[in-house]
Design an enzyme around this catalytic site. Structure first.
Site, mmCIF file in Angstrom:
data_model
loop_
_atom_site.group_PDB
_atom_site.id
_atom_site.type_symbol
_atom_site.label_atom_id
_atom_site.label_comp_id
_atom_site.label_asym_id
_atom_site.label_seq_id
_atom_site.Cartn_x
_atom_site.Cartn_y
_atom_site.Cartn_z
ATOM 1 N N ARG A 1 -0.928 -9.239 13.523
ATOM 2 C CA ARG A 1 -1.451 -8.228 12.607
ATOM 3 C C ARG A 1 -2.302 -8.841 11.510
ATOM 4 N NH1 ARG A 1 3.899 -5.603 10.851
ATOM 5 N NH2 ARG A 1 2.674 -4.268 9.491
ATOM 6 N N ARG B 1 11.558 -6.466 5.754
ATOM 7 C CA ARG B 1 11.424 -5.015 5.605
ATOM 8 C C ARG B 1 12.316 -4.258 6.583
ATOM 9 N NH1 ARG B 1 5.592 -2.228 5.538
ATOM 10 N NH2 ARG B 1 5.376 -3.007 7.651
ATOM 11 N N ARG C 1 -9.354 1.095 8.412
ATOM 12 C CA ARG C 1 -8.961 -0.285 8.690
ATOM 13 C C ARG C 1 -10.063 -1.036 9.410
ATOM 14 N NH1 ARG C 1 -3.200 0.552 8.639
ATOM 15 N NH2 ARG C 1 -2.038 -1.368 8.837
ATOM 16 N N LYS D 1 0.831 -1.215 0.000
ATOM 17 C CA LYS D 1 0.000 0.000 0.000
ATOM 18 C C LYS D 1 0.864 1.263 0.000
ATOM 19 C CE LYS D 1 -2.159 -0.930 3.916
ATOM 20 N NZ LYS D 1 -1.711 -2.275 4.329
ATOM 21 N N ARG E 1 11.086 -2.436 12.109
ATOM 22 C CA ARG E 1 9.981 -1.986 12.958
ATOM 23 C C ARG E 1 9.666 -3.050 14.004
ATOM 24 N NH1 ARG E 1 5.365 -0.102 8.776
ATOM 25 N NH2 ARG E 1 4.126 -1.241 10.289
HETATM 26 P P1 ADP Z 1 1.192 -1.912 7.691
HETATM 27 O O1 ADP Z 1 0.339 -1.479 6.557
HETATM 28 O O2 ADP Z 1 2.546 -2.312 7.283
HETATM 29 O O3 ADP Z 1 0.526 -2.887 8.596
HETATM 30 P P2 ADP Z 1 0.998 0.742 8.919
HETATM 31 O O4 ADP Z 1 2.250 1.507 8.861
HETATM 32 O O5 ADP Z 1 -0.100 1.129 8.011
HETATM 33 O O6 ADP Z 1 1.460 -0.753 8.706
HETATM 34 O O7 ADP Z 1 0.425 0.724 10.411
HETATM 35 C C1 ADP Z 1 1.212 0.365 11.502
HETATM 36 C C2 ADP Z 1 0.390 0.331 12.770
HETATM 37 O O8 ADP Z 1 -0.189 1.625 13.032
HETATM 38 C C3 ADP Z 1 -0.795 -0.618 12.767
HETATM 39 O O9 ADP Z 1 -0.431 -1.921 13.088
HETATM 40 C C4 ADP Z 1 -1.677 0.030 13.854
HETATM 41 O O10 ADP Z 1 -1.206 -0.242 15.148
HETATM 42 C C5 ADP Z 1 -1.489 1.505 13.583
HETATM 43 N N1 ADP Z 1 -2.507 2.011 12.610
HETATM 44 C C6 ADP Z 1 -2.251 2.565 11.400
HETATM 45 N N2 ADP Z 1 -3.395 2.907 10.765
HETATM 46 C C7 ADP Z 1 -4.405 2.553 11.596
HETATM 47 C C8 ADP Z 1 -5.820 2.624 11.509
HETATM 48 N N3 ADP Z 1 -6.453 3.128 10.440
HETATM 49 N N4 ADP Z 1 -6.538 2.151 12.567
HETATM 50 C C9 ADP Z 1 -5.933 1.651 13.658
HETATM 51 N N5 ADP Z 1 -4.609 1.544 13.791
HETATM 52 C C10 ADP Z 1 -3.836 1.991 12.782
#
Ligand code: ADP
Ligand code: ZN
Length: 210
Positions: free
Chosen positions: A167, A123, A88, A13, A156
């Site tokens: 996750r 990553r 999400r 994404k 990370r």
């Molecule tokens: P990835 O897409 O690699 O899982 P992100 O960088 O988008 O990771 O998100 C990392 C973390 O940030 C998520 O695991 C969550 O804890 C938090 N997060 C990001 N966006 C949201 C969202 N829309 N709702 C809830 N938590 C979020």
């Protein structure tokens, strides 16, 4: 136009959001990046989000909805924007609808579970600017250093194997239902995310122009 990128963690994404951002000249907004930088600078929001993010859990809806509301109100969003990692959950999608935000296209990047594990465990991200690399698929020019800013590359906390599993479980339970939500609204475009970046880019552009 306003876009959403949907897909499992590691589906690409972030990469696709950046590519589309350059092409359309509209901002790519990553809630993950906003949360991580708040965490780094130690703001109140960062402190509240820390336990969730680091253990791979979702940050509570009310916090992320607040983040997005504030971000979308900025002037650079007036000609369009790309959301990466938001919504999400169904309540987050409903919150966007209630704010009167019109979404034109939702691009769902499809990848296999095995590919997700490989991508996330390899990553590495720049500590300073957040740019993303991979030990095998996207090596930096100098090992351990960011091509863009020279910052140190780190893993990370939520990219450790055990956290990746948590996750993925949350993704299936809470995020995947969004596909149906946007399919009903006629906005969902499915794109294969398991090929080279250039192939996926082409497929994304075709999908949004269709
Ligand atoms: P990835 O897409 O690699 O899982 P992100 O960088 O988008 O990771 O998100 C990392 C973390 O940030 C998520 O695991 C969550 O804890 C938090 N997060 C990001 N966006 C949201 C969202 N829309 N709702 C809830 N938590 C979020
Ligand atoms: Zn960097």
């Amino acid at each position: 136009m306003n876009f959403i990128f949907l897909g499992a963690p590691g589906a690409g994404k972030g990469t696709m959001a950046e590519v589309l951002s350059k092409k359309k000249n509209i901002p790519a907004i990553s809630t993950g990046n906003i949360i991580r930088s708040a965490l780094k600078s130690g703001t109140e929001m960062g402190l509240r989000a820390k336990v969730y993010t680091e253990s791979g859990k979702l940050v509570p809806d009310e916090i992320v909805i607040g983040i997005i509301q504030e971000r979308l109100a900025r002037p650079d969003c007036k000609n369009g924007f790309i959301l990466d990692g938001f919504p999400r959950t169904i309540p987050q999608a409903e919150a966007l609808d209630k704010m009167g935000v019109v979404i034109d296209r939702v691009i769902d990047l499809e990848v296999s579970e095995q590919m997700i594990m490989t991508r996330l465990s390899g990553r590495r991200v720049c500590e300073k600017c957040g740019a993303s690399y991979h030990l095998v698929n996207k090596k930096p020019k100098v090992e351990g250093r960011c091509d863009l800013c020279g910052g140190t590359l780190i893993q990370r906390k939520d990219d450790q194997p055990e956290t990746i599993k948590a996750r993925l479980k949350i993704y299936h339970e809470q995020t995947e239902p969004l596909k149906g939500y946007y399919e009903k609204q006629g906005k969902l475009c499915k794109v294969q995310g398991y090929n080279r970046v250039s192939d996926t880019t082409k497929a994304v552009f075709e999908a949004i122009e269709a």
